[in-house]
Design a protein around this motif. Sequence first.
Motif, PDB file in Angstrom:
ATOM      1  N   ILE A 159     -62.965  82.033 -90.252  1.00 41.72           N
ATOM      2  CA  ILE A 159     -64.110  82.249 -89.365  1.00 41.72           C
ATOM      3  C   ILE A 159     -64.913  80.964 -89.183  1.00 41.72           C
ATOM      4  CG2 ILE A 159     -65.646  82.988 -91.232  1.00 41.72           C
ATOM      5  CD1 ILE A 159     -65.494  84.323 -87.576  1.00 41.72           C
ATOM      6  N   LYS A 160     -64.951  80.096 -90.194  1.00 41.42           N
ATOM      7  CA  LYS A 160     -65.680  78.834 -90.053  1.00 41.42           C
ATOM      8  C   LYS A 160     -65.027  77.935 -89.002  1.00 41.42           C
ATOM      9  CE  LYS A 160     -65.544  77.865 -94.477  1.00 41.42           C
ATOM     10  NZ  LYS A 160     -65.751  77.146 -95.770  1.00 41.42           N
ATOM     11  N   VAL A 161     -63.712  77.940 -88.971  1.00 38.16           N
ATOM     12  CA  VAL A 161     -62.993  77.164 -87.959  1.00 38.16           C
ATOM     13  C   VAL A 161     -63.320  77.695 -86.570  1.00 38.16           C
ATOM     14  CG1 VAL A 161     -60.704  76.556 -87.087  1.00 38.16           C
ATOM     15  CG2 VAL A 161     -61.141  76.540 -89.547  1.00 38.16           C
ATOM     16  N   PHE A 162     -63.331  79.028 -86.454  1.00 32.36           N
ATOM     17  CA  PHE A 162     -63.676  79.663 -85.184  1.00 32.36           C
ATOM     18  C   PHE A 162     -65.076  79.252 -84.724  1.00 32.36           C
ATOM     19  CE2 PHE A 162     -65.825  83.055 -82.896  1.00 32.36           C
ATOM     20  CZ  PHE A 162     -64.924  83.362 -81.878  1.00 32.36           C
ATOM     21  N   LEU A 163     -66.034  79.280 -85.647  1.00 35.11           N
ATOM     22  CA  LEU A 163     -67.419  78.940 -85.302  1.00 35.11           C
ATOM     23  C   LEU A 163     -67.541  77.479 -84.870  1.00 35.11           C
ATOM     24  CD1 LEU A 163     -69.332  80.820 -88.153  1.00 35.11           C
ATOM     25  CD2 LEU A 163     -69.200  81.453 -85.732  1.00 35.11           C
ATOM     26  N   VAL A 164     -66.875  76.574 -85.575  1.00 35.75           N
ATOM     27  CA  VAL A 164     -66.936  75.152 -85.227  1.00 35.75           C
ATOM     28  C   VAL A 164     -66.307  74.915 -83.862  1.00 35.75           C
ATOM     29  CG1 VAL A 164     -66.081  72.851 -85.821  1.00 35.75           C
ATOM     30  CG2 VAL A 164     -67.039  74.330 -87.600  1.00 35.75           C
ATOM     31  N   ALA A 165     -65.140  75.518 -83.625  1.00 39.64           N
ATOM     32  CA  ALA A 165     -64.467  75.341 -82.336  1.00 39.64           C
ATOM     33  C   ALA A 165     -65.312  75.889 -81.192  1.00 39.64           C
ATOM     34  CB  ALA A 165     -63.102  76.023 -82.371  1.00 39.64           C
ATOM     35  N   GLY A 166     -65.876  77.079 -81.394  1.00 39.57           N
ATOM     36  CA  GLY A 166     -66.721  77.668 -80.354  1.00 39.57           C
ATOM     37  C   GLY A 166     -67.951  76.841 -80.074  1.00 39.57           C
ATOM     38  N   ALA A 167     -68.600  76.354 -81.134  1.00 28.69           N
ATOM     39  CA  ALA A 167     -69.790  75.523 -80.955  1.00 28.69           C
ATOM     40  C   ALA A 167     -69.437  74.209 -80.264  1.00 28.69           C
ATOM     41  CB  ALA A 167     -70.442  75.247 -82.310  1.00 28.69           C
ATOM     42  N   THR A 168     -68.302  73.626 -80.626  1.00 26.43           N
ATOM     43  CA  THR A 168     -67.864  72.375 -79.986  1.00 26.43           C
ATOM     44  C   THR A 168     -67.660  72.578 -78.496  1.00 26.43           C
ATOM     45  OG1 THR A 168     -66.770  71.659 -82.038  1.00 26.43           O
ATOM     46  CG2 THR A 168     -66.105  70.575 -79.990  1.00 26.43           C
ATOM     47  N   LEU A 169     -66.994  73.678 -78.136  1.00 25.50           N
ATOM     48  CA  LEU A 169     -66.765  73.989 -76.722  1.00 25.50           C
ATOM     49  C   LEU A 169     -68.081  74.185 -75.978  1.00 25.50           C
ATOM     50  CD1 LEU A 169     -64.979  74.784 -74.307  1.00 25.50           C
ATOM     51  CD2 LEU A 169     -64.923  77.110 -75.236  1.00 25.50           C
ATOM     52  N   LEU A 170     -69.005  74.965 -76.555  1.00 22.66           N
ATOM     53  CA  LEU A 170     -70.268  75.250 -75.882  1.00 22.66           C
ATOM     54  C   LEU A 170     -71.116  73.992 -75.707  1.00 22.66           C
ATOM     55  CD1 LEU A 170     -71.241  78.649 -77.568  1.00 22.66           C
ATOM     56  CD2 LEU A 170     -70.346  78.266 -75.254  1.00 22.66           C
ATOM     57  N   ILE A 171     -71.143  73.128 -76.723  1.00 24.53           N
ATOM     58  CA  ILE A 171     -71.911  71.888 -76.616  1.00 24.53           C
ATOM     59  C   ILE A 171     -71.298  70.977 -75.556  1.00 24.53           C
ATOM     60  CG2 ILE A 171     -72.471  69.738 -77.823  1.00 24.53           C
ATOM     61  CD1 ILE A 171     -74.328  72.028 -78.488  1.00 24.53           C
ATOM     62  N   THR A 172     -69.963  70.945 -75.484  1.00 26.30           N
ATOM     63  CA  THR A 172     -69.300  70.133 -74.454  1.00 26.30           C
ATOM     64  C   THR A 172     -69.668  70.627 -73.062  1.00 26.30           C
ATOM     65  OG1 THR A 172     -67.444  69.730 -75.966  1.00 26.30           O
ATOM     66  CG2 THR A 172     -67.077  69.280 -73.631  1.00 26.30           C
ATOM     67  N   ILE A 173     -69.664  71.954 -72.889  1.00 28.95           N
ATOM     68  CA  ILE A 173     -70.054  72.535 -71.594  1.00 28.95           C
ATOM     69  C   ILE A 173     -71.514  72.216 -71.285  1.00 28.95           C
ATOM     70  CG2 ILE A 173     -70.417  74.702 -70.348  1.00 28.95           C
ATOM     71  CD1 ILE A 173     -68.038  75.854 -71.893  1.00 28.95           C
ATOM     72  N   PHE A 174     -72.390  72.392 -72.286  1.00 31.43           N
ATOM     73  CA  PHE A 174     -73.816  72.122 -72.100  1.00 31.43           C
ATOM     74  C   PHE A 174     -74.040  70.659 -71.707  1.00 31.43           C
ATOM     75  CE2 PHE A 174     -77.854  70.551 -73.714  1.00 31.43           C
ATOM     76  CZ  PHE A 174     -78.754  71.476 -73.205  1.00 31.43           C
ATOM     77  N   ALA A 175     -73.392  69.741 -72.420  1.00 32.41           N
ATOM     78  CA  ALA A 175     -73.569  68.314 -72.131  1.00 32.41           C
ATOM     79  C   ALA A 175     -73.089  67.973 -70.733  1.00 32.41           C
ATOM     80  CB  ALA A 175     -72.820  67.473 -73.170  1.00 32.41           C
ATOM     81  N   ASN A 176     -72.003  68.622 -70.323  1.00 37.38           N
ATOM     82  CA  ASN A 176     -71.448  68.336 -68.996  1.00 37.38           C
ATOM     83  C   ASN A 176     -72.344  68.866 -67.882  1.00 37.38           C
ATOM     84  OD1 ASN A 176     -69.018  67.297 -67.513  1.00 37.38           O
ATOM     85  ND2 ASN A 176     -69.002  69.390 -66.763  1.00 37.38           N
ATOM     86  N   MET A 177     -73.033  69.990 -68.132  1.00 36.96           N
ATOM     87  CA  MET A 177     -73.805  70.643 -67.081  1.00 36.96           C
ATOM     88  C   MET A 177     -75.276  70.236 -67.057  1.00 36.96           C
ATOM     89  SD  MET A 177     -71.662  72.415 -65.371  1.00 36.96           S
ATOM     90  CE  MET A 177     -72.836  73.325 -64.371  1.00 36.96           C
ATOM     91  N   TYR A 178     -75.851  69.922 -68.224  1.00 38.54           N
ATOM     92  CA  TYR A 178     -77.297  69.753 -68.289  1.00 38.54           C
ATOM     93  C   TYR A 178     -77.770  68.338 -68.621  1.00 38.54           C
ATOM     94  CZ  TYR A 178     -77.462  74.829 -68.128  1.00 38.54           C
ATOM     95  OH  TYR A 178     -77.325  76.139 -67.745  1.00 38.54           O
ATOM     96  N   LEU A 179     -76.899  67.487 -69.089  1.00 39.55           N
ATOM     97  CA  LEU A 179     -77.309  66.119 -69.418  1.00 39.55           C
ATOM     98  C   LEU A 179     -77.052  65.205 -68.243  1.00 39.55           C
ATOM     99  CD1 LEU A 179     -76.071  65.716 -73.125  1.00 39.55           C
ATOM    100  CD2 LEU A 179     -78.305  66.454 -72.277  1.00 39.55           C
ATOM    101  N   GLY A 180     -77.957  64.260 -68.040  1.00 40.26           N
ATOM    102  CA  GLY A 180     -77.798  63.301 -66.963  1.00 40.26           C
ATOM    103  C   GLY A 180     -77.642  61.895 -67.500  1.00 40.26           C
ATOM    104  N   GLY A 181     -77.523  60.945 -66.591  1.00 37.90           N
ATOM    105  CA  GLY A 181     -77.387  59.552 -66.997  1.00 37.90           C
ATOM    106  C   GLY A 181     -76.108  59.317 -67.780  1.00 37.90           C
ATOM    107  N   PHE A 182     -76.180  58.392 -68.730  1.00 35.11           N
ATOM    108  CA  PHE A 182     -74.993  58.032 -69.507  1.00 35.11           C
ATOM    109  C   PHE A 182     -74.508  59.203 -70.358  1.00 35.11           C
ATOM    110  CE2 PHE A 182     -73.325  56.258 -73.581  1.00 35.11           C
ATOM    111  CZ  PHE A 182     -72.090  55.891 -73.080  1.00 35.11           C
ATOM    112  N   LEU A 183     -75.436  59.992 -70.916  1.00 31.51           N
ATOM    113  CA  LEU A 183     -75.044  61.123 -71.761  1.00 31.51           C
ATOM    114  C   LEU A 183     -74.225  62.141 -70.969  1.00 31.51           C
ATOM    115  CD1 LEU A 183     -78.282  61.757 -73.859  1.00 31.51           C
ATOM    116  CD2 LEU A 183     -76.192  60.567 -74.548  1.00 31.51           C
ATOM    117  N   GLY A 184     -74.483  62.239 -69.675  1.00 28.33           N
ATOM    118  CA  GLY A 184     -73.719  63.146 -68.845  1.00 28.33           C
ATOM    119  C   GLY A 184     -72.299  62.685 -68.607  1.00 28.33           C
TER     120      GLY A 184
END
Length: 427
Positions: A159-184
């Motif tokens: 379950i820890k692997v599942f949580l890390v993978a899910g969080a990694t995916l969600l943060i990647t999506i968030f960074a792609n959609m909501y961050l601008g400039g170089f971070l985007g």
Amino acid sequence: MEEKQQRQPIYDLHERPPFFQLIGLSLQHLFSMFGATILVPLLVGLNPGVALFSSGVGTLIHLLTTKGKVPAYMGSSFAFIIPMASMMKTIGYPAVGQGVVSVGIVYLIISLIVWRIGSAWIDKIFPPEVVGPVILVIGLSLAATAAQSATELNGHYDIKVFLVAGATLLITIFANMYLGGFLGLIPVLIGIIFGYLLALALGLVDLSPVASAHWFALPKFDFLFSGHNGLSWHFYPMAVLTMAPLVLVTLSEHLGHLLVLSKITGQDFFENPGLNKTLAGDGAASVFAGLVGGPAVTSYGENIGVMQLSRVYSVWVIGGAAVLAAGFAFIGKLSALIGTVPGAVTGGVGFMLYGVIAAAGLQVIVDNKVDYGQKRNLMIAGPVMVVGIGNFHLALGSQVDFSGVALATVLGIVLNLVLPKVAKSDR
């Protein structure tokens, strides 16, 4: 082959980002390809540092051969794992090296043939009704691997692997959609860093390899002409006969990746610099790898996914990743640190990277208005997708295995050439 560009690139092929942006963008590519590139030598019995070095230098060779026009990263090929592992156990690297060099030579021969006959045949064998499903298969064929990495630890569900993978995916999506400039521009790198820190907190990261690694570590180069008693040479024809035919597998991957790159960048790489140049780049990179102790190399879908996601197609960024990879091969602690990134993190990012490749295939189908009301198109797309995604592979003996992606590509080409334009029942 004209492709319609849907989104303007942030950095196009020959645009060079500012230095610190260049480093960050190149690191994003390095992290994306690192796990797969060092996994191959670990499975085969080769030195991971040499594989990292040869992938970096091989990418630079490919860039030089294609005149800096194709943003392709060259990583360790999985197609040759079985024969290389077998020869490492029985004969040793000189045999493996000869097989790897033979792979490169076959590529160079094919590039000469393409140079003589041209590449006009590409449009005939790869119309949109074939290109779309094949690109989709290239992305989705890796879905099972990503899912396994994102749920299992040492072969068991965790379950820890599942949580890390899910969080990694969600943060990647968030960074792609909501961050601008170089971070985007670096959502994948942000996702990997966040996922790594979370995995570290949950005890999924083993830092002992970093502690034991030296700051400077010369990779254990295994040269083609080396033997137990110094310089020696012995020809191993079985190595050549075993590995050279597998070029058919990687050739189909090469064509598929070139199709994806052409689609997402809006360029026609089959025309400029030409298929002969891209094939020669692959061949020269594998010849180099075989001479210094590395596995055969091929273009990587992970890096194509990064480009699709970030809209940064710059060859300067790919070249930067290559220089970093070659350099990190000599810095033991840095390469060891990257090597500790757990499968939970790479699997989580893989959901995004492989998915956007598949989406590029869907975009080809939509843009070209492929009509699946026509039986012919259904008869092509249906088998291609199931064969490729399901990995319906062809094993000839214990050492030759044609992957589902390779068979799906060949099947799509053959069906397109032999099926009538209109089914008899539709007339």
